[in-house]
Design an enzyme around this catalytic site. Sequence first.
Site, PDB file in Angstrom:
ATOM      1  CG  MET A 145      -1.939  -1.169   1.419  1.00  0.00           C
ATOM      2  SD  MET A 145      -3.116  -1.154  -0.216  1.00  0.00           S
ATOM      3  CE  MET A 145      -4.039   0.124  -0.077  1.00  0.00           C
ATOM      4  CG  ASP A 193       9.458  -0.479   5.178  1.00  0.00           C
ATOM      5  OD1 ASP A 193       9.747  -1.023   6.026  1.00  0.00           O
ATOM      6  OD2 ASP A 193       8.413  -0.617   4.457  1.00  0.00           O
ATOM      7  CB  VAL A 237       3.495   0.328   9.604  1.00  0.00           C
ATOM      8  CG1 VAL A 237       4.698   1.467   9.081  1.00  0.00           C
ATOM      9  CG2 VAL A 237       2.807   0.593  10.735  1.00  0.00           C
ATOM     10  CD  GLU A 244      -4.881  -3.075   9.862  1.00  0.00           C
ATOM     11  OE1 GLU A 244      -3.996  -2.106   9.517  1.00  0.00           O
ATOM     12  OE2 GLU A 244      -6.108  -3.111   9.957  1.00  0.00           O
ATOM     13  CE  LYS A 253      -2.262  -0.147  11.063  1.00  0.00           C
ATOM     14  NZ  LYS A 253      -1.560   0.238   9.909  1.00  0.00           N
ATOM     15  CB  SER A 275      -8.032  -2.524   6.053  1.00  0.00           C
ATOM     16  OG  SER A 275      -6.930  -3.321   6.151  1.00  0.00           O
ATOM     17  CG  HIS A 287      -9.474   2.238   3.945  1.00  0.00           C
ATOM     18  ND1 HIS A 287     -11.001   1.522   4.018  1.00  0.00           N
ATOM     19  CD2 HIS A 287      -8.768   1.346   3.569  1.00  0.00           C
ATOM     20  CE1 HIS A 287     -10.769   0.138   3.820  1.00  0.00           C
ATOM     21  NE2 HIS A 287      -9.138   0.020   3.434  1.00  0.00           N
TER      22      HIS A 287
HETATM   23  P1  NAD Z   1       2.706  -4.902   3.889  1.00  0.00           P
HETATM   24  O1  NAD Z   1       3.078  -5.959   4.725  1.00  0.00           O
HETATM   25  O2  NAD Z   1       2.766  -4.894   2.279  1.00  0.00           O
HETATM   26  O3  NAD Z   1       3.532  -3.450   3.939  1.00  0.00           O
HETATM   27  C1  NAD Z   1       3.840  -2.937   5.419  1.00  0.00           C
HETATM   28  C2  NAD Z   1       5.163  -2.344   5.401  1.00  0.00           C
HETATM   29  O4  NAD Z   1       5.327  -1.641   6.603  1.00  0.00           O
HETATM   30  C3  NAD Z   1       6.243  -3.363   5.179  1.00  0.00           C
HETATM   31  O5  NAD Z   1       7.144  -2.887   4.136  1.00  0.00           O
HETATM   32  C4  NAD Z   1       6.981  -3.367   6.559  1.00  0.00           C
HETATM   33  O6  NAD Z   1       8.326  -3.398   6.243  1.00  0.00           O
HETATM   34  C5  NAD Z   1       6.800  -1.688   6.947  1.00  0.00           C
HETATM   35  N1  NAD Z   1       6.827  -1.585   8.529  1.00  0.00           N
HETATM   36  C6  NAD Z   1       6.422  -2.595   9.437  1.00  0.00           C
HETATM   37  N2  NAD Z   1       6.779  -1.910  10.601  1.00  0.00           N
HETATM   38  C7  NAD Z   1       7.254  -0.698  10.275  1.00  0.00           C
HETATM   39  C8  NAD Z   1       7.775   0.404  11.268  1.00  0.00           C
HETATM   40  N3  NAD Z   1       7.992   0.184  12.752  1.00  0.00           N
HETATM   41  N4  NAD Z   1       8.206   1.449  10.567  1.00  0.00           N
HETATM   42  C9  NAD Z   1       8.335   1.493   9.335  1.00  0.00           C
HETATM   43  N5  NAD Z   1       7.802   0.708   8.336  1.00  0.00           N
HETATM   44  C10 NAD Z   1       7.233  -0.508   8.937  1.00  0.00           C
HETATM   45  O7  NAD Z   1       1.498  -4.255   3.909  1.00  0.00           O
HETATM   46  P2  NAD Z   1       0.237  -3.534   3.330  1.00  0.00           P
HETATM   47  O8  NAD Z   1      -0.716  -4.419   2.579  1.00  0.00           O
HETATM   48  O9  NAD Z   1       0.925  -2.531   2.589  1.00  0.00           O
HETATM   49  O10 NAD Z   1      -0.759  -2.911   4.245  1.00  0.00           O
HETATM   50  C11 NAD Z   1      -0.267  -1.928   5.046  1.00  0.00           C
HETATM   51  C12 NAD Z   1      -1.455  -1.316   5.721  1.00  0.00           C
HETATM   52  O11 NAD Z   1      -2.521  -0.763   4.886  1.00  0.00           O
HETATM   53  C13 NAD Z   1      -2.161  -2.306   6.699  1.00  0.00           C
HETATM   54  O12 NAD Z   1      -2.572  -1.267   7.875  1.00  0.00           O
HETATM   55  C14 NAD Z   1      -3.221  -2.671   5.953  1.00  0.00           C
HETATM   56  O13 NAD Z   1      -4.190  -2.955   6.810  1.00  0.00           O
HETATM   57  C15 NAD Z   1      -3.746  -1.597   5.038  1.00  0.00           C
HETATM   58  N6  NAD Z   1      -4.544  -1.762   4.104  1.00  0.00           N
HETATM   59  C16 NAD Z   1      -4.074  -2.777   3.157  1.00  0.00           C
HETATM   60  C17 NAD Z   1      -4.977  -3.168   2.141  1.00  0.00           C
HETATM   61  C18 NAD Z   1      -4.427  -4.250   1.197  1.00  0.00           C
HETATM   62  O14 NAD Z   1      -5.162  -4.499   0.366  1.00  0.00           O
HETATM   63  N7  NAD Z   1      -3.115  -4.816   1.223  1.00  0.00           N
HETATM   64  C19 NAD Z   1      -5.934  -2.207   1.780  1.00  0.00           C
HETATM   65  C20 NAD Z   1      -6.291  -1.231   2.646  1.00  0.00           C
HETATM   66  C21 NAD Z   1      -5.313  -0.888   3.793  1.00  0.00           C
END
Ligand code: NAD
Length: 728
Positions: free
Chosen positions: A338, A357, A410, A412, A417, A439, A460
């Site tokens: 995302m 990151d 980051v 979920e 967070k 989400s 979102h």
């Molecule tokens: P992902 O796992 O692909 O990416 C998360 C990223 O955050 C990773 O690159 C990780 O290294 C980084 N991260 C973790 N801890 C960290 C920290 N302390 N500091 C900095 N970076 C950190 O996940 P995603 O699918 O991109 O989802 C991210 C967020 O978006 C979540 O909250 C998820 O619920 C939400 N979301 C996801 C979707 C989806 O379809 N995947 C849709 C809407 C919302």
Amino acid sequence: MTTAIHTELDADGILLLTIDVPGQSMNVITPEVQADLAAAIERLKTDDAVKGAVLTSGKASGFMAGADLKGMGALFGSGAALPEGKSKMAALFDGVFSLNRLLRDLETCGKPVAAAVNGLALGGGLEFVLACHYRVIADNPKITLGLPEIMVGLFPGAGGTQRLPRLMGIQPALMYLLQGKNMSPQEALGFGVAQAVVPADQIIETAKAWVKANPNGGVQPWDSKNFKMPGGPATALNPNFAQTFVGGTAMTHVNAGDNMNAPRAILSAVYEGAQVPMDLAIRIESKYFAKVVADPQAGNMIRSLFVSKQAAEKGARRPKDVAPAPTKKVAMLGAGLMGAGIAMVSAQAGIEVVLLDTSIEAAEKGKAYTADRLAKKKTPADKAQAILDRIKPTTDYADLAGCDLVIEAVFETREIKAGVTKQTEAVLGPDVIFGSNTSTLPITGLAEAWSKPENFIGIHFFSPVERMPLVEIIVGKKTGPAAIAKALDYVAQIRKTPIVVNDSRGFYTSRCFGTYVQEGLALLGEGTVPALIENVGKQMGMPVGPLAVNDEVGLDLSYKVAQQTKKDLGDAYKGGPGETVIEKMNELSRFGRKNAKGFYVYPEGGKKYLWPELVQTVAGGLAEDQPSAAEVKERLLYRQLVECARCFAEGVLETPQDGDLGAIFGWGFAPFTGGPFSHMDTVGIANVVATLDRLAQRHGERFAPPQLLRDMAARGDSFYAMAAKQAA
Ligand code: NAD
């Protein structure tokens, strides 16, 4: 009355008709345009000094965009007073036939008329052009010509379904009519839709030269005795003619699942109209047009896909008294799926992005996502480089200095967070607006990690970010107007459509979309034929079946979300009937597409198919009594409708417009309905309540209608009537 078409007679007797609708940035067909055109036609017919005419536009924005969709509202309702002794359909026919008749008068006025097209001509705009005898288009590949009415459930009702086939042939014309596809000036030239493509500053003189050289040019090909339909005669004796409609009907069925009125009406109008002379053909067209307009479908689609969408994008939900707050530099926390997408759309909008990151490799990988997508899109190297230069990957919070908006994506997990939220505040201070892309986690709780919760909001996105048009803005209990305004201004910058909802588990879109998937699982758990569930889902207008979509999301994720919700809610947790299905699939490590086995099997290099052992494994075999397709549809649909109504009753949604836009653009809810709220209004709230009561009795409380719906039914109210009262 104001003038919408300016007239100017030159020394050669050529009347230049310049359409310039006052108070509009783009020409649209208004009553004034029609009245002025009628007057000009009368002059062409009666004034011997006038030898012919050239129709052009006075707007730099283009030739004409067609009907004023906002102004068409009156046509759709039953509000217009009916003339004495006329049926509603007859009055409607007269209303829609007037423009058709007018353009027919133009092409039969007896004198040559040329169109000089300086820019886009869409819908009714192109129909004006098609009614001219000679058509000159400015040589600019960016100019779009087309009849896109079908996109909002309408169809071209000013001769388009009759003139386009007679110009380019029935089969190619149907492609444009049924798909709403645009053509470039060069394509128009190739198809005979245009006769000349010349530099923009020469269109009028070219058009005038033709009028001058062709005093007898005022006859359309289809009005001459020798007319031959391009591509072969339009009679049932011509096998190509028949086959075209067999193919067209099949294509329409595949694309629209027989849910839309307009495609069928287009096919009928072309089929019947092509076989008769033009005077009768346009009456046939208007008959079908009136039918389409009389049905609530087109009105619902126009309201949601056009009026509400534009209003939302222009800030309908933005707090009025907050000064514009465009974002210059965004702090993007998390460079995963995302974060990488959000960084991309931000940088494309000219916003500087600091992409943070936990490792520099992860941050760089996030930036590489943009490089990869831009390369795939064949973005010119210099433009791509400028976009990439705006993204700075980092692991150092100090680099966030100067950011005026934060977006967090980051993992979920509440603790992670909260950690990044606090670290960000240490650098930027609590006055900056902080948006979370969570989400599932309620915004009000996450906001506790930011010292000024009024500056904390949910932003979102949907995946893949660069393709999905919607952004759901979530207002927490303490979120203030400045945060809402900032978030909406940012969404406008990245050119997406926003909805604004209040905090709740799953917010609006995930919560309601989840019910579609859950009901599919419930049906499966009862031993329903899986292909029936999947096919009915698609037939009712959802982009994919409930099982297929669950496979895409990941069955392990569904399991984790259910476990987390159970933990959070404790005794209040009510498991859905499909839960055991998900548990079973997880026990068997069938996680969906990600490990090539879920409800479907994903053979390498082959096409996916439903896992043959599915029903046996999760339901112990097929149920003896299978539900009908209508029953499956009712459950998949009403389970969503009742959840949407609950969101409204609970205040998660404040307007039906947000509800309809969120459903169509967030989870692909059948667009031809105009969205769940338009659909409930159209069905009638009392009928919705009766169906829900019946379903609740049979299948359980999850279908029970909220009190709000009962109260509305008792009052004879509708969602949009309530919204209109509130807005007044
Ligand atoms: P992902 O796992 O692909 O990416 C998360 C990223 O955050 C990773 O690159 C990780 O290294 C980084 N991260 C973790 N801890 C960290 C920290 N302390 N500091 C900095 N970076 C950190 O996940 P995603 O699918 O991109 O989802 C991210 C967020 O978006 C979540 O909250 C998820 O619920 C939400 N979301 C996801 C979707 C989806 O379809 N995947 C849709 C809407 C919302």
